[in-house]
Enzyme design. Sequence first.
Site, PDB file in Angstrom:
ATOM      1  N   SER A 186     -64.454 -17.065  15.191  1.00 49.16           N
ATOM      2  CA  SER A 186     -65.160 -16.330  14.145  1.00 49.16           C
ATOM      3  C   SER A 186     -66.473 -15.814  14.720  1.00 49.16           C
ATOM      4  O   SER A 186     -66.902 -16.230  15.802  1.00 49.16           O
ATOM      5  CB  SER A 186     -65.439 -17.247  12.949  1.00 49.16           C
ATOM      6  N   ALA A 237     -58.958 -18.057   5.882  1.00 50.55           N
ATOM      7  CA  ALA A 237     -58.776 -16.643   6.230  1.00 50.55           C
ATOM      8  C   ALA A 237     -58.511 -16.472   7.723  1.00 50.55           C
ATOM      9  O   ALA A 237     -57.642 -15.700   8.133  1.00 50.55           O
ATOM     10  CB  ALA A 237     -60.003 -15.837   5.811  1.00 50.55           C
ATOM     11  N   GLY A 238     -59.267 -17.218   8.548  1.00 54.28           N
ATOM     12  CA  GLY A 238     -59.065 -17.127   9.991  1.00 54.28           C
ATOM     13  C   GLY A 238     -57.715 -17.663  10.420  1.00 54.28           C
ATOM     14  O   GLY A 238     -57.109 -17.159  11.377  1.00 54.28           O
ATOM     15  N   ASP A 239     -57.220 -18.676   9.705  1.00 53.68           N
ATOM     16  CA  ASP A 239     -55.903 -19.226  10.018  1.00 53.68           C
ATOM     17  C   ASP A 239     -54.804 -18.221   9.694  1.00 53.68           C
ATOM     18  O   ASP A 239     -53.877 -18.016  10.483  1.00 53.68           O
ATOM     19  CB  ASP A 239     -55.671 -20.521   9.225  1.00 53.68           C
ATOM     20  N   ASN A 263     -55.690  -9.067  10.283  1.00 49.63           N
ATOM     21  CA  ASN A 263     -56.679  -8.700   9.265  1.00 49.63           C
ATOM     22  C   ASN A 263     -56.043  -8.599   7.884  1.00 49.63           C
ATOM     23  O   ASN A 263     -56.632  -8.990   6.870  1.00 49.63           O
ATOM     24  CB  ASN A 263     -57.331  -7.362   9.618  1.00 49.63           C
TER      25      ASN A 263
END
Length: 369
Positions: A186, A237-239, A263
């Site tokens: 991130s 969200a990053g996962d 994204n």
Amino acid sequence: MGPNPNPRGLIVGNYCHDVLIKDDAVLAETLGGAVSFISAVLDGLNIPADYVSKVGSDFSYNTDLNHPPIVSESSKTTVFHAYFVSDPSEIRREDRVLKRVQSCDPISPSDLPDEANFSFGMAVGIAGEISPETLEKMLDICDVVLVDIQALIRDFDEIDGTVKLVNLKESGFSHLLPRIGFLKASAEEAPYVDEDEARKSCCVVVTSGKDGCTVYWNDGEMQISPFSTLQVDPTGAGDSFLGGLVAGLVQGLAVPDAALLGNFFGSLTVGQIGPPELDSTLMQRVKDEVRLRKMQCDGHDEKSRFTKPSDHEQFIASLSAAKLVTTRTVSPNVGDEVLDPNPGYTSNQMLFLKNSVYEEPIKSIDAKP
């Protein structure tokens, strides 16, 4: 990492219980852990994988999972508390304060399969459960390994479990960097990695929330467009991004298109609380779009994999249109980037103060008596 007619992945990281707290009030308790978000994406796109996770006998979601974990009788399930504030005067860089208050057993190399037949691996630890030895075995048995940097650089305050970050060079994992295929970080985590050094040996992807992500490789970089969304909860969200990225890569998409797919799934996840419930019609649309865009990598050199396809903008438009088929609605009272206790939907993966794992006083697993 090119198209594979029969891709199979190895996903390593523990499940957990997430407790969402806003202004000192517990809003919800949900299934957590990177594997829960990644599996939602990969299962939805019919990409098979083996999952290696550990939980304690107190785990609340055994009946809800397509990929059951290893149950450890010697420890409890990992628990994280995520603290959010609504006071606009309290400005800080992070969108939440995260504390590990309970930690399950680590994942050891012996917990992983011995056969070396995985087309990709994903090291996605959340609470320090992946050791250098475990990552090294993943590198041995997988063709390519994608690593979420949080699995390597997270440290935890010994008093209250607040998540801290250490430099990758001090983490005990830096010697494995040349063997990693993709490293995801991130924007908050990126300063803890020597980006110029890392991009010499692997592809580095830095996610920036509403600003999309940036892909770095040995001799170039590229900004990838975001998808507009109303953020309810940033957890996972990053996962989900990483799940979308690997899904695109194993199906033959160029790296810019695969990152765009990441994204897309990240934007879907922040609009919900807990692991995303992905509309089946939406997922079929995505699968159809990906099928149309598969890039045949045979005969292409490494550099061409990072070239943005001429119809990349069309892919953005197609995925944006696909989002319109979702039927989920969000309460109009939810403010931008604000966790709302009544988001206008229910989730079968959410516990609203039932079987509560929230206890006072809050103590870290490492707290000294």
